[in-house]
Each structure stands twice: as structure tokens, then as C-alpha cells.
Design an enzyme around this catalytic site. Sequence first.
Site, PDB file in Angstrom:
ATOM      1  CG  ASN A 213      -0.268  -0.010   2.437  1.00 40.18           C
ATOM      2  OD1 ASN A 213       0.456   0.817   2.876  1.00 40.18           O
ATOM      3  ND2 ASN A 213      -0.210  -1.348   3.206  1.00 40.18           N
ATOM      4  CG  ASP A 282      -6.601  -5.466   6.570  1.00 44.15           C
ATOM      5  OD1 ASP A 282      -6.161  -5.283   7.738  1.00 44.15           O
ATOM      6  OD2 ASP A 282      -7.481  -4.531   5.988  1.00 44.15           O
ATOM      7  CE  LYS A 292       8.401 -11.558 -14.211  1.00 45.36           C
ATOM      8  NZ  LYS A 292       9.129 -11.280 -15.481  1.00 45.36           N
ATOM      9  N   PRO A 308      -2.235 -12.113  10.246  1.00 49.36           N
ATOM     10  CG  PRO A 308      -0.526 -12.324  11.336  1.00 49.36           C
ATOM     11  CD  PRO A 308      -1.168 -12.487  10.087  1.00 49.36           C
ATOM     12  CG  PHE A 326      -2.467   5.293  14.078  1.00 50.25           C
ATOM     13  CD1 PHE A 326      -1.435   4.895  15.309  1.00 50.25           C
ATOM     14  CD2 PHE A 326      -2.404   6.657  13.658  1.00 50.25           C
ATOM     15  CE1 PHE A 326      -0.541   6.001  15.737  1.00 50.25           C
ATOM     16  CE2 PHE A 326      -1.438   7.524  14.425  1.00 50.25           C
ATOM     17  CZ  PHE A 326      -0.478   7.229  15.358  1.00 50.25           C
TER      18      PHE A 326
HETATM   19  O1  C5P Z   1      -8.476  -2.878  11.274  1.00 51.09           O
HETATM   20  P1  C5P Z   1      -7.635  -1.642  10.880  1.00 51.09           P
HETATM   21  O2  C5P Z   1      -6.893  -2.132   9.809  1.00 51.09           O
HETATM   22  O3  C5P Z   1      -8.395  -0.416  10.434  1.00 51.09           O
HETATM   23  O4  C5P Z   1      -6.745  -1.395  12.163  1.00 51.09           O
HETATM   24  C1  C5P Z   1      -5.861  -0.389  12.067  1.00 51.09           C
HETATM   25  C2  C5P Z   1      -4.950  -0.655  13.205  1.00 51.09           C
HETATM   26  O5  C5P Z   1      -4.664  -1.835  13.517  1.00 51.09           O
HETATM   27  C3  C5P Z   1      -3.385   0.063  13.003  1.00 51.09           C
HETATM   28  O6  C5P Z   1      -3.032   0.361  14.377  1.00 51.09           O
HETATM   29  C4  C5P Z   1      -2.521  -1.047  12.235  1.00 51.09           C
HETATM   30  O7  C5P Z   1      -1.271  -0.879  12.708  1.00 51.09           O
HETATM   31  C5  C5P Z   1      -3.151  -2.249  12.990  1.00 51.09           C
HETATM   32  N1  C5P Z   1      -3.218  -3.554  12.465  1.00 51.09           N
HETATM   33  C6  C5P Z   1      -2.397  -4.568  12.693  1.00 51.09           C
HETATM   34  N2  C5P Z   1      -2.317  -5.420  12.190  1.00 51.09           N
HETATM   35  C7  C5P Z   1      -3.327  -5.949  11.069  1.00 51.09           C
HETATM   36  C8  C5P Z   1      -4.210  -4.750  10.587  1.00 51.09           C
HETATM   37  C9  C5P Z   1      -3.874  -3.718  11.262  1.00 51.09           C
HETATM   38  O8  C5P Z   1      -1.601  -4.284  13.596  1.00 51.09           O
HETATM   39  N3  C5P Z   1      -3.108  -7.014  10.443  1.00 51.09           N
END
Ligand code: C5P
Length: 411
Positions: A213, A282, A292, A308, A326
Site C-alpha cells: 500500500n 489485511d 515468477k 494476523p 491507528f
Molecule cells: O483494522 P484496521 O486495519 O483498520 O486497524 C488499524 C490498526 O490496526 C492500526 O493500528 C494497524 O497498525 C493495526 N493493524 C495491525 N495488524 C493488522 C491490521 C491492522 O496491527 N493485520
Amino acid sequence: MQQLTNKRILLGITGGIAAYKSAELVRSLKKAGADVRVVMTSGAMEFITPLTLQALSGNPVHHALLDPEAEAGMGHIELAKWADLLLIAPASANFIARLSQGLGDDLLTTVCLATEAPMALAPAMNQAMWKDGTTQQNIERLQNVKGKSLHIFGPDAGEQACGDVGPGRMLDPDLIAAHCADLFESGLLAGINLVVTAGPTREALDPVRYISNHSSGKMGYAIAEAAREAGARVTLITGPVNISAPERVNVECVSSAREMLESSLEQLPQCQIFIAAAAVADYRPLNIANQKIKKSGDTIELKMVKNPDVVATIAQHEQRPFTVGFAAETQDVEDYARGKLEKKNLDMIVANDVSRTDIGFNSDENAATAIWPEGQQAFAAMSKTTLARQLIDLIAQRYQQYTDLSRTNED
Ligand code: C5P
């Protein structure tokens, strides 16, 4: 002595029998969290070896002024600029005399002349040499030098190595370290171990491709720097970014979400505050191709599996630290963020509206609302550096209440 966390102390050792105590002094300063570098005079090396001090400080020991190799590494000007405090212990009568005359005929005297950092001397010499009028005049002269801040620690009185009794013994190393600590202000997070995650993660598809991202890492890096300024010992666990890490911060580079989790769990035993500013993917591809992936049909199907949740895993751990997440949202920002606060078992969440094009993800500015179970606080748009400092102040306050509450519950 929390004030010494992250402080850079340049320890000058001069020739005298008390030089053996400098080894203990390095240990005390290191134990208090300082980064120590040692400069030795030739006389000092007659009493204690550079190797001992290198092993204890964890840094190379500096000695030569006119050695091109040493100057190419960290020369006298760099050393002078590096130091937050220049401590000379032991400071011999001869060294004090040379310093008071403004000589620059070896590495240590040139560093003393070049530094703008405060200086402290811990004199050590025979009692008659200390009482001698010239030595006393030299000390007085040094104390009156304009533009330099000079502190004299000691000397102590008592039995001396030569058998005399009187003033001239170097102060106890622990006491010298405590006097050094008193020269620095104590930050809101002094001595606290704090972990920040930052940047994006990369989820591999094959040996050359990944899904990621646009996170720049700027917010997390600014948080790490603000926490360090507040006196914390900071570990920054970072995904791949194009910005430089702040100084005096321990950096752990990771790529995928799973690596970020592993690194975070490794930090957990010594972590008191965990701040998750990373934009963690996510989902990741179910399979990573060994070779490749070849171009074939017009479409390609990718099966993804959930990654996770790093911050939720930390917040639900039995050794959980004070945990801050955040939340980047595009609508109903506060409602969604409060939902995540509860679902992930966080102590605080910092929500921002990423539908706004002027601030957020890749920009230098951000606006946010910090939300915790009993309240919230809004921060108008400002630079990420300023926002990070204000968030760290708030986190320090909330953390203080959290620890006070845990203590009350234990009583
Ligand atoms: O659920 P969402 O992605 O909106 O949550 C954001 C928060 O969760 C941020 O603090 C991000 O660093 C953390 N996060 C995480 N691991 C993930 C997804 C999000 O630590 N897999």
C-alpha cells in the site's frame, strides 16, 4: 537516573591511578541508558587498556588526533558534535592545566575546545596537587570561560593511593553518573521501553512481485522520534519505506505482516507502550509462487488469506503493554474507530479521515482524533512532527493513569 536514557556521553580519561575506576563509570552510565564513547589520553593508556573500555562501552575507543584513519571514521569535530555531555573522569592536574590554557595538542583537548556541549570534570590527584594554588587557579579560570558550561564533580576526600589523606580522590563512579543525570531534564517517558510499528507491509506473490500500500511511514517515524525526545527507549519496527530512521532509535526492518508480528512479539517482554502506526496488509496471497508467475490468460485469480492482526495480538497478550492503534477511515470516523478500540482491546486509538486529500497517508500533515474508553481529544490539521509530539504527550498522560490504576488494583 532515567534522564540518561539515549543521552550521548563522551568520556575523556586522563592519566592517573583513578583511571581504573573509569571502567566502572562506563558501566554505570550504560546501565542508566546512556550511549558512551571513550577518548583516552596517552597517559590514561598507561593505566587501563582501550580494549577494556571498548568492551564495556560497546564502541571503539578514540585516542589519536593525527591518525587519518581515525579522523576518517569519527574525527575530533564529529566527536565534539556527537556529545550531549563531555565528561572527563579522572581529570588529572596536568590535563586541567592544559585545558585551562586552551591547548589543543591531543585528541581530548581538541574535542574539549570544539564542543558546544556542557562539560564536567571529575578531578583526581594527590591532595597536595589539588590544594596547590596553580591547580585552584586553573579550576577557577575554567569556571569563568565564557560560553562554556563547566561542572566540577568532587573531588572526594579520604585516603589516597599514595598513602596521603585529604581531598583529591575521584568521586565514586555511581555518584558521578548521578551528577551527570542531574544535568539533564527528565522527559515524560523517561526510561520507558516503547515500540512503534510503521510503514506498509509487503505480501509476496512470487520472487519478484508483492502486494502493498501507499503508506509512507512518516507518521510512525515521527511518533518514534517524539517518543525518543520524551526520554523513551524506542524500537521502531518498520516495513519498507523511503525515509531515514530517526537517530538513537533501535530499528528492526521487516517486510510482511507475519514478520512484523514476530518482531513485535520478540519485543513484548521488555515493552511498556506499543504504538501500531503501520499500515499492515489485511490479506496475503495464499500461495507464494516459487518462480515468477508467467503471463498467460487475460485474467488471473488470486486467493488471499487473512493476515494476523499485529496490534490485536499484542493487546490481547497476557503480557500486554499499554497499546495504541491507528484507524484510517473514510466515513463515520469516530464510530468505526471506537468499535476497533473495543474489538482489538486497545487502550487508545488515533483515528483519521483518509477521505480528505489534503492530509493523511502520503502527506506531511495529518489531523486526528485520539479516542480512549472514557474520552477523546481532537487534533486539528498540523505537521506530522507536531501531531506526533502532541500525541506522545497524551499517550504519556494516559499511560501514567493506566499504571496508577494497575497499582491501585494490585493493592
Ligand atoms: O483494522 P484496521 O486495519 O483498520 O486497524 C488499524 C490498526 O490496526 C492500526 O493500528 C494497524 O497498525 C493495526 N493493524 C495491525 N495488524 C493488522 C491490521 C491492522 O496491527 N493485520
